[in-house]
Design an enzyme around this catalytic site. Sequence first.
Site, PDB file in Angstrom:
ATOM      1  N   LYS A  93     -44.962   3.320  -8.084  1.00 31.16           N
ATOM      2  CA  LYS A  93     -44.218   3.141  -8.678  1.00 31.16           C
ATOM      3  C   LYS A  93     -42.548   2.746  -8.008  1.00 31.16           C
ATOM      4  O   LYS A  93     -41.807   2.392  -8.354  1.00 31.16           O
ATOM      5  CB  LYS A  93     -43.599   4.405  -9.336  1.00 31.16           C
ATOM      6  CG  LYS A  93     -44.562   4.641 -10.352  1.00 31.16           C
ATOM      7  CD  LYS A  93     -44.389   6.294 -11.118  1.00 31.16           C
ATOM      8  CE  LYS A  93     -45.635   6.194 -12.363  1.00 31.16           C
ATOM      9  NZ  LYS A  93     -45.374   7.159 -12.233  1.00 31.16           N
ATOM     10  N   LYS A 112     -44.704   1.683   5.110  1.00 35.75           N
ATOM     11  CA  LYS A 112     -44.410   2.552   4.016  1.00 35.75           C
ATOM     12  C   LYS A 112     -42.790   1.521   2.956  1.00 35.75           C
ATOM     13  O   LYS A 112     -41.848   2.515   3.727  1.00 35.75           O
ATOM     14  CB  LYS A 112     -44.010   3.317   3.188  1.00 35.75           C
ATOM     15  CG  LYS A 112     -44.258   4.113   2.329  1.00 35.75           C
ATOM     16  CD  LYS A 112     -44.838   5.798   1.877  1.00 35.75           C
ATOM     17  CE  LYS A 112     -44.816   6.030   0.583  1.00 35.75           C
ATOM     18  NZ  LYS A 112     -45.117   7.394   0.707  1.00 35.75           N
ATOM     19  N   LEU A 160     -45.367   4.262   9.426  1.00 37.80           N
ATOM     20  CA  LEU A 160     -47.295   5.153   9.450  1.00 37.80           C
ATOM     21  C   LEU A 160     -48.554   4.646  10.355  1.00 37.80           C
ATOM     22  O   LEU A 160     -48.418   3.171  10.376  1.00 37.80           O
ATOM     23  CB  LEU A 160     -47.315   5.513   7.937  1.00 37.80           C
ATOM     24  CG  LEU A 160     -46.831   6.051   7.267  1.00 37.80           C
ATOM     25  CD1 LEU A 160     -47.030   5.496   5.643  1.00 37.80           C
ATOM     26  CD2 LEU A 160     -46.239   7.610   7.134  1.00 37.80           C
ATOM     27  N   TYR A 162     -51.811   2.975  10.557  1.00 37.39           N
ATOM     28  CA  TYR A 162     -52.808   2.775   9.474  1.00 37.39           C
ATOM     29  C   TYR A 162     -54.112   3.066   9.613  1.00 37.39           C
ATOM     30  O   TYR A 162     -55.261   3.209  10.797  1.00 37.39           O
ATOM     31  CB  TYR A 162     -52.993   1.185  10.558  1.00 37.39           C
ATOM     32  CG  TYR A 162     -53.691   0.307   9.669  1.00 37.39           C
ATOM     33  CD1 TYR A 162     -53.944  -0.050   7.986  1.00 37.39           C
ATOM     34  CD2 TYR A 162     -54.589  -0.651  10.320  1.00 37.39           C
ATOM     35  CE1 TYR A 162     -54.457  -0.766   7.682  1.00 37.39           C
ATOM     36  CE2 TYR A 162     -55.614  -1.338   9.436  1.00 37.39           C
ATOM     37  CZ  TYR A 162     -56.009  -1.791   8.686  1.00 37.39           C
ATOM     38  OH  TYR A 162     -56.681  -2.519   7.591  1.00 37.39           O
ATOM     39  N   ALA A 163     -54.320   3.304   8.283  1.00 35.52           N
ATOM     40  CA  ALA A 163     -55.254   3.911   8.141  1.00 35.52           C
ATOM     41  C   ALA A 163     -56.963   2.985   7.211  1.00 35.52           C
ATOM     42  O   ALA A 163     -57.039   2.665   6.682  1.00 35.52           O
ATOM     43  CB  ALA A 163     -55.492   5.155   6.821  1.00 35.52           C
ATOM     44  N   ASP A 206     -51.322  18.685  -3.601  1.00 38.72           N
ATOM     45  CA  ASP A 206     -51.085  17.468  -4.002  1.00 38.72           C
ATOM     46  C   ASP A 206     -52.539  17.583  -3.622  1.00 38.72           C
ATOM     47  O   ASP A 206     -52.407  16.034  -3.135  1.00 38.72           O
ATOM     48  CB  ASP A 206     -49.988  16.835  -4.727  1.00 38.72           C
ATOM     49  CG  ASP A 206     -50.493  15.589  -5.395  1.00 38.72           C
ATOM     50  OD1 ASP A 206     -50.952  16.572  -6.425  1.00 38.72           O
ATOM     51  OD2 ASP A 206     -49.686  14.753  -5.680  1.00 38.72           O
ATOM     52  N   GLU A 210     -56.755  10.151  -4.413  1.00 40.12           N
ATOM     53  CA  GLU A 210     -55.533   9.220  -3.868  1.00 40.12           C
ATOM     54  C   GLU A 210     -54.817   9.979  -2.595  1.00 40.12           C
ATOM     55  O   GLU A 210     -53.918   8.461  -2.323  1.00 40.12           O
ATOM     56  CB  GLU A 210     -55.228   9.893  -5.225  1.00 40.12           C
ATOM     57  CG  GLU A 210     -55.618   8.442  -6.574  1.00 40.12           C
ATOM     58  CD  GLU A 210     -55.826   9.927  -7.280  1.00 40.12           C
ATOM     59  OE1 GLU A 210     -56.772  10.000  -8.396  1.00 40.12           O
ATOM     60  OE2 GLU A 210     -56.446  10.980  -6.340  1.00 40.12           O
ATOM     61  N   ASN A 211     -54.584  10.925  -2.262  1.00 37.73           N
ATOM     62  CA  ASN A 211     -53.678  11.104  -1.133  1.00 37.73           C
ATOM     63  C   ASN A 211     -54.487  11.464   0.128  1.00 37.73           C
ATOM     64  O   ASN A 211     -54.117  11.800   1.268  1.00 37.73           O
ATOM     65  CB  ASN A 211     -52.780  12.827  -1.738  1.00 37.73           C
ATOM     66  CG  ASN A 211     -51.698  12.191  -2.800  1.00 37.73           C
ATOM     67  OD1 ASN A 211     -51.621  10.967  -2.629  1.00 37.73           O
ATOM     68  ND2 ASN A 211     -51.302  13.365  -3.477  1.00 37.73           N
ATOM     69  N   ASP A 224     -50.162  11.340   1.946  1.00 39.95           N
ATOM     70  CA  ASP A 224     -49.670  12.000   1.143  1.00 39.95           C
ATOM     71  C   ASP A 224     -48.392  13.472   1.193  1.00 39.95           C
ATOM     72  O   ASP A 224     -49.128  14.489   0.732  1.00 39.95           O
ATOM     73  CB  ASP A 224     -49.226  12.127   0.370  1.00 39.95           C
ATOM     74  CG  ASP A 224     -47.969  11.555  -1.556  1.00 39.95           C
ATOM     75  OD1 ASP A 224     -47.178  12.096  -0.931  1.00 39.95           O
ATOM     76  OD2 ASP A 224     -48.176  10.262  -2.049  1.00 39.95           O
TER      77      ASP A 224
END
Length: 352
Positions: A93, A112, A160, A162-163, A206, A210-211, A224
């Site tokens: 977003k 990011k 960050l 890199y995954a 959280d 997704e995180n 995250d």
Amino acid sequence: MFVNKCNCKENRLLSDGRTVCKCSANTQKMATDSFKVPAVPVSRPLQNNTKVINEAKDSSACIKPESSNKKDDKKKSWSVTDFDLGRPLGKGKFGNVYLAREKESHYVVALKVLFKSQILDSEIEHQVRREVEIQCRLRHPNILRMYGYFHDEKRIYLILEYAKHGALYKLLKERGRFDEKTAAIYIRDLTKALIYCHTKKVIHRDIKPENLLIGHNWELKIADFGWSVHSPSSRRMTLCGTLDYLSPEMIDGKPHSYAVDIWSLGVLCYELLVGLPPFDAKDTHQTYRKIRYVIIKYPEFVSEKAKDLMGKLLVINPEQRLPLAHVLQHPWILENAPEGAQPTVYTAEQQS
């Protein structure tokens, strides 16, 4: 009492159209005339080679180079021109994530890029600041590294780790669900990362697929920290997180502590094994009811030992939840994820 829906732009859209509020009524609104981030690092974390990254010590500027000349420090502040940008890795977003390579060291990272205007409009400046301040100081193999950060007039840039294999959520959707060995390995590694966070007085708040990202060797990494908090007092009131992962004390508006992460670990364990979160329902009120009374149905294929572990994590009383250190000693973990065990390598080619 149910949690009222608000107009917060940080709601997670669920598969059935439901959303969950990720703000609190007592959250202080941020000034919209300027965006402030933690002090810009004066060092160049990737200046020399990867040895810098592996051996760097904690500091407010994340990583410092092996050698630094005070006269040169001001010249070594990061800028976007220090990187070659590659393909997009994801969109959000408030900005995008790109594959990038630092020009001097050729070290590959994820960059990011966040837009200040969107962050200010959504009044989440405090979250971004907190994310940077917390993640920049964490050093654990199962936590995504933040190597540095900088900003210009319009954007904030987070450097960050890199995954390679992307989000656990995507992998889970591709497979439907994981076998017990793979799920146990990921729960084991997440438990280790949460133990580390809690020793640093950080509550994540959280945890969800997704995180969580998957690294080069298929290892799990918490990625995250937007809703995490450094909480030496350990008692918080803010309602945050994702509906299906909210703990009973959160939905009831009670103070919460590190135990909310233990609850989320149990929810994640179920979702990895079954493919859906345990309290999934047709509407929000049913989900709240299931969470409040811990109403769970286990499919027949879930083993008794796995049920036992989840049953000890998903406990209404936070103080009675199984401590994280005990999770690592649980029979299900010891049997399926002994120390050194790695996840089954999964690629798209293995599906065919």
